[in-house]
Design a protein around this motif. Structure first.
Motif, PDB file in Angstrom:
ATOM      1  N   LEU A 180       0.852  -1.193   0.000  1.00  0.00           N
ATOM      2  CA  LEU A 180       0.000   0.000   0.000  1.00  0.00           C
ATOM      3  C   LEU A 180       0.888   1.243   0.000  1.00  0.00           C
ATOM      4  CD1 LEU A 180      -2.612  -1.030   2.737  1.00  0.00           C
ATOM      5  CD2 LEU A 180      -2.852  -1.236   0.248  1.00  0.00           C
ATOM      6  N   PRO A 181       0.395   2.372  -0.485  1.00  0.00           N
ATOM      7  CA  PRO A 181       1.197   3.600  -0.450  1.00  0.00           C
ATOM      8  C   PRO A 181       1.549   3.947   1.001  1.00  0.00           C
ATOM      9  CG  PRO A 181      -0.732   3.871  -1.860  1.00  0.00           C
ATOM     10  CD  PRO A 181      -0.929   2.589  -1.130  1.00  0.00           C
ATOM     11  N   VAL A 182       2.841   4.013   1.302  1.00  0.00           N
ATOM     12  CA  VAL A 182       3.237   4.287   2.677  1.00  0.00           C
ATOM     13  C   VAL A 182       2.794   5.695   3.080  1.00  0.00           C
ATOM     14  CG1 VAL A 182       5.196   2.707   2.685  1.00  0.00           C
ATOM     15  CG2 VAL A 182       5.537   5.066   1.956  1.00  0.00           C
ATOM     16  N   LYS A 183       2.526   5.857   4.362  1.00  0.00           N
ATOM     17  CA  LYS A 183       2.041   7.107   4.948  1.00  0.00           C
ATOM     18  C   LYS A 183       0.597   7.432   4.558  1.00  0.00           C
ATOM     19  CE  LYS A 183       6.505   9.305   5.741  1.00  0.00           C
ATOM     20  NZ  LYS A 183       7.308  10.553   5.619  1.00  0.00           N
ATOM     21  N   SER A 184      -0.072   6.495   3.853  1.00  0.00           N
ATOM     22  CA  SER A 184      -1.509   6.670   3.627  1.00  0.00           C
ATOM     23  C   SER A 184      -2.239   6.106   4.845  1.00  0.00           C
ATOM     24  CB  SER A 184      -1.948   5.954   2.342  1.00  0.00           C
ATOM     25  OG  SER A 184      -1.673   4.563   2.410  1.00  0.00           O
ATOM     26  N   ASP A 185      -3.562   6.142   4.835  1.00  0.00           N
ATOM     27  CA  ASP A 185      -4.344   5.745   6.011  1.00  0.00           C
ATOM     28  C   ASP A 185      -4.607   4.240   5.975  1.00  0.00           C
ATOM     29  OD1 ASP A 185      -5.834   5.728   8.269  1.00  0.00           O
ATOM     30  OD2 ASP A 185      -7.575   6.789   7.439  1.00  0.00           O
ATOM     31  N   TYR A 186      -3.797   3.476   6.702  1.00  0.00           N
ATOM     32  CA  TYR A 186      -3.984   2.023   6.796  1.00  0.00           C
ATOM     33  C   TYR A 186      -3.486   1.568   8.166  1.00  0.00           C
ATOM     34  CZ  TYR A 186       1.017   1.923   5.694  1.00  0.00           C
ATOM     35  OH  TYR A 186       2.376   2.130   5.711  1.00  0.00           O
ATOM     36  N   SER A 187      -3.845   0.353   8.529  1.00  0.00           N
ATOM     37  CA  SER A 187      -3.361  -0.237   9.774  1.00  0.00           C
ATOM     38  C   SER A 187      -3.279  -1.747   9.611  1.00  0.00           C
ATOM     39  CB  SER A 187      -4.284   0.116  10.944  1.00  0.00           C
ATOM     40  OG  SER A 187      -5.568  -0.462  10.767  1.00  0.00           O
ATOM     41  N   TYR A 188      -2.359  -2.361  10.322  1.00  0.00           N
ATOM     42  CA  TYR A 188      -2.246  -3.822  10.263  1.00  0.00           C
ATOM     43  C   TYR A 188      -1.462  -4.323  11.480  1.00  0.00           C
ATOM     44  CZ  TYR A 188       2.586  -3.236   8.498  1.00  0.00           C
ATOM     45  OH  TYR A 188       3.914  -2.911   8.347  1.00  0.00           O
ATOM     46  N   ARG A 189      -1.652  -5.587  11.770  1.00  0.00           N
ATOM     47  CA  ARG A 189      -0.915  -6.259  12.835  1.00  0.00           C
ATOM     48  C   ARG A 189      -0.716  -7.706  12.398  1.00  0.00           C
ATOM     49  NH1 ARG A 189      -4.214  -9.538  15.859  1.00  0.00           N
ATOM     50  NH2 ARG A 189      -6.471  -9.274  15.567  1.00  0.00           N
ATOM     51  N   SER A 190       0.031  -8.462  13.169  1.00  0.00           N
ATOM     52  CA  SER A 190       0.292  -9.860  12.826  1.00  0.00           C
ATOM     53  C   SER A 190      -0.968 -10.697  13.043  1.00  0.00           C
ATOM     54  CB  SER A 190       1.439 -10.412  13.675  1.00  0.00           C
ATOM     55  OG  SER A 190       1.687 -11.764  13.346  1.00  0.00           O
ATOM     56  N   THR A 191      -1.541 -11.212  11.965  1.00  0.00           N
ATOM     57  CA  THR A 191      -2.751 -12.039  12.057  1.00  0.00           C
ATOM     58  C   THR A 191      -2.551 -13.427  11.461  1.00  0.00           C
ATOM     59  OG1 THR A 191      -3.548 -11.035   9.987  1.00  0.00           O
ATOM     60  CG2 THR A 191      -4.329 -10.071  12.045  1.00  0.00           C
ATOM     61  N   ARG A 218      -0.324  -2.372  -4.527  1.00  0.00           N
ATOM     62  CA  ARG A 218       0.868  -2.409  -5.368  1.00  0.00           C
ATOM     63  C   ARG A 218       1.566  -3.767  -5.310  1.00  0.00           C
ATOM     64  NH1 ARG A 218       4.615   2.320  -3.700  1.00  0.00           N
ATOM     65  NH2 ARG A 218       4.800   1.037  -1.835  1.00  0.00           N
ATOM     66  N   SER A 219       2.227  -4.116  -6.400  1.00  0.00           N
ATOM     67  CA  SER A 219       3.043  -5.330  -6.400  1.00  0.00           C
ATOM     68  C   SER A 219       4.177  -5.164  -5.399  1.00  0.00           C
ATOM     69  CB  SER A 219       3.615  -5.590  -7.796  1.00  0.00           C
ATOM     70  OG  SER A 219       4.562  -6.653  -7.758  1.00  0.00           O
ATOM     71  N   THR A 220       4.482  -6.210  -4.675  1.00  0.00           N
ATOM     72  CA  THR A 220       5.556  -6.164  -3.686  1.00  0.00           C
ATOM     73  C   THR A 220       6.898  -6.602  -4.257  1.00  0.00           C
ATOM     74  OG1 THR A 220       4.782  -8.343  -2.975  1.00  0.00           O
ATOM     75  CG2 THR A 220       4.108  -6.455  -1.643  1.00  0.00           C
ATOM     76  N   CYS A 221       6.941  -6.979  -5.543  1.00  0.00           N
ATOM     77  CA  CYS A 221       8.168  -7.592  -6.066  1.00  0.00           C
ATOM     78  C   CYS A 221       8.230  -7.511  -7.589  1.00  0.00           C
ATOM     79  CB  CYS A 221       8.204  -9.067  -5.663  1.00  0.00           C
ATOM     80  SG  CYS A 221       6.794 -10.010  -6.328  1.00  0.00           S
ATOM     81  N   TYR A 222       9.395  -7.859  -8.133  1.00  0.00           N
ATOM     82  CA  TYR A 222       9.494  -8.233  -9.539  1.00  0.00           C
ATOM     83  C   TYR A 222       8.935  -9.646  -9.642  1.00  0.00           C
ATOM     84  CZ  TYR A 222      12.816  -4.429 -10.505  1.00  0.00           C
ATOM     85  OH  TYR A 222      13.417  -3.204 -10.663  1.00  0.00           O
ATOM     86  N   HIS A 292     -10.320  -4.271   3.285  1.00  0.00           N
ATOM     87  CA  HIS A 292      -8.929  -4.514   3.664  1.00  0.00           C
ATOM     88  C   HIS A 292      -8.242  -5.336   2.577  1.00  0.00           C
ATOM     89  CE1 HIS A 292     -10.785  -8.302   5.087  1.00  0.00           C
ATOM     90  NE2 HIS A 292      -9.565  -8.836   4.967  1.00  0.00           N
ATOM     91  N   LEU A 293      -6.925  -5.325   2.608  1.00  0.00           N
ATOM     92  CA  LEU A 293      -6.122  -6.175   1.738  1.00  0.00           C
ATOM     93  C   LEU A 293      -5.637  -7.363   2.545  1.00  0.00           C
ATOM     94  CD1 LEU A 293      -4.397  -6.845  -0.817  1.00  0.00           C
ATOM     95  CD2 LEU A 293      -2.581  -5.452   0.231  1.00  0.00           C
ATOM     96  N   HIS A 294      -5.940  -8.555   2.063  1.00  0.00           N
ATOM     97  CA  HIS A 294      -5.340  -9.758   2.641  1.00  0.00           C
ATOM     98  C   HIS A 294      -4.080 -10.035   1.829  1.00  0.00           C
ATOM     99  CE1 HIS A 294      -4.987 -13.976   4.102  1.00  0.00           C
ATOM    100  NE2 HIS A 294      -4.510 -14.154   2.879  1.00  0.00           N
ATOM    101  N   TYR A 295      -2.932 -10.050   2.519  1.00  0.00           N
ATOM    102  CA  TYR A 295      -1.666 -10.297   1.830  1.00  0.00           C
ATOM    103  C   TYR A 295      -1.020 -11.551   2.408  1.00  0.00           C
ATOM    104  CZ  TYR A 295       3.175  -9.842   0.377  1.00  0.00           C
ATOM    105  OH  TYR A 295       4.430 -10.091  -0.148  1.00  0.00           O
ATOM    106  N   GLY A 296      -0.725 -12.512   1.527  1.00  0.00           N
ATOM    107  CA  GLY A 296      -0.116 -13.758   1.958  1.00  0.00           C
ATOM    108  C   GLY A 296       1.162 -14.054   1.202  1.00  0.00           C
ATOM    109  N   HIS A 313       8.146  -9.201   7.009  1.00  0.00           N
ATOM    110  CA  HIS A 313       8.557  -8.650   5.708  1.00  0.00           C
ATOM    111  C   HIS A 313       7.847  -7.322   5.441  1.00  0.00           C
ATOM    112  CE1 HIS A 313      10.599 -12.426   4.634  1.00  0.00           C
ATOM    113  NE2 HIS A 313       9.593 -13.006   5.277  1.00  0.00           N
ATOM    114  N   LEU A 314       6.561  -7.279   5.738  1.00  0.00           N
ATOM    115  CA  LEU A 314       5.804  -6.040   5.542  1.00  0.00           C
ATOM    116  C   LEU A 314       6.399  -4.897   6.365  1.00  0.00           C
ATOM    117  CD1 LEU A 314       2.182  -7.510   5.648  1.00  0.00           C
ATOM    118  CD2 LEU A 314       3.278  -6.471   3.652  1.00  0.00           C
ATOM    119  N   ARG A 315       6.725  -5.179   7.611  1.00  0.00           N
ATOM    120  CA  ARG A 315       7.314  -4.146   8.468  1.00  0.00           C
ATOM    121  C   ARG A 315       8.645  -3.655   7.900  1.00  0.00           C
ATOM    122  NH1 ARG A 315       3.780  -1.339  11.222  1.00  0.00           N
ATOM    123  NH2 ARG A 315       2.781  -2.438  12.934  1.00  0.00           N
TER     124      ARG A 315
END
Length: 326
Positions: A180-191, A218-222, A292-296, A313-315
């Motif tokens: 996600l665009p950093v510094k935008s309005d989002y929140s997450y924790r280890s789930t 956004r894509s997290t990788c090549y 929300h975005l579920h990211y695995g 990794h997200l952190r």
């Protein structure tokens, strides 16, 4: 003072080998590229084919205890029985002539008169000669890869690596981005590992990032898009495979970026869709939970695939991007 100096010198000698050992775990990218280009010149098979197979094998070494550990700068492994020949009375045979007599495939790639299964140039050259029995074009190379690995998933993964390395012209494609665009309005924790009830009892195989509906994802990788479409659990979702053989899974999307398709190459930070609340039902189901975005993240080891916790990794990716923006 002399005692302190002696202790420091002793520590230097103790720690220095450890530092070298740590560096050795990750094959040198420049040395690998040089080996690929040298083998390309000898076999006329494109360098990125060797790079792709080698990258796949290096990934296996990191996730399988039953395979030999990396010794050189490459990871391709040819079992000794295939290398020296199944009927060879000397399993450690290094003579190219006797290996050929016993139907082994091991060859001398560096001109020292020996065919050594743990020598990078010999292994790459031997694997190239094996592929040449099928042909130099990509379709026939894929056939050769299937005969060698006998696994469709493996051939598909290596084919994706080939596309990536061919496009970018190098193998240093390990960069990552926060989804996600950093510094935008989002929140997450280890789930990761939390209980889930829809569709039967199961664990949560990812991290939920809660954000406003429609926020860019956004894509997290090549990587290569391996999956795109509807899943009754994940709603509109995308799966991307990177060069470390990690599958990045993005679910509950509101929609996809225009023109995005399976087999397409994506880059870190490229917008692939937007945050939504789709899923938990037939195609089009939405609104059963907050946006929300579920990211695995999933890893393939050549036999099976399993999920692991993406939270650390997200952190790390988030912190790195925030530092860049300061």
């Amino acid at each position: 003072m002399k005692v302190v100096l002696s202790v420091l010198i002793l520590l230097l000698f103790i720690l220095q080998p450890c530092a070298f050992a740590k560096e050795k775990k990750e094959p040198d990218l420049q040395k690998r590229m040089a080996l690929y280009h040298k083998t390309e010149a000898a076999t006329h098979i494109p360098w990125y084919v060797f790079a792709a197979v080698d990258q796949y094998e290096i990934n296996l070494r990191k996730n399988r205890r039953d395979l030999p550990k990396l010794k050189g700068d490459t990871g391709i492994y040819i079992p000794q029985s295939i290398w020296s020949g199944p009927e060879n009375p000397n399993p450690q045979d290094k003579s190219p002539l006797s290996i050929k007599v016993f139907d082994g495939i091991g060859m001398d790639g560096n001109g020292d008169g020996k065919a050594e299964a743990d020598q990078d140039e010999d292994v790459l050259y031997t694997f190239g000669q094996y592929l040449l029995t099928y042909g130099r074009d990509i379709d026939n190379i894929r056939i050769g890869l299937w005969e060698f690995y006998e696994r469709d998933q493996t051939v598909g993964i290596i084919s994706g690596f080939i596309k990536l390395f061919q496009k970018y012209g190098h193998i240093d494609l390990g960069e990552h981005a926060f989804p996600l665009p950093v510094k935008s309005d989002y929140s997450y924790r280890s789930t990761w590992g939390d209980a889930r009830g829809f569709g039967g009892r199961r664990i949560h195989e990812g991290t939920d990032l809660f954000a406003h509906y429609g926020l860019p994802v956004r894509s997290t990788c090549y990587g290569i898009i391996e999956m795109k479409g509807w899943n009754r659990f994940g709603g509109w979702r995308i799966g991307i495979r990177d060069i470390n053989n990690t599958y990045h899974y993005f679910a509950h999307l509101n929609g996809f970026s225009k023109g995005l398709k399976v087999g397409q190459i994506v880059e870190p930070g490229q917008v692939i869709g937007s945050v939504g609340n789709t899923g938990y039902g037939p195609p089009g189901t939405s609104g059963k939970f907050p946006p929300h975005l579920h990211y695995g993240m999933y890893k393939d080891n050549g036999r099976t695939e399993w999920s692991f916790d993406p939270y650390p990794h997200l952190r790390a990716w988030e912190r790195k991007e925030i530092r860049k923006k300061k």
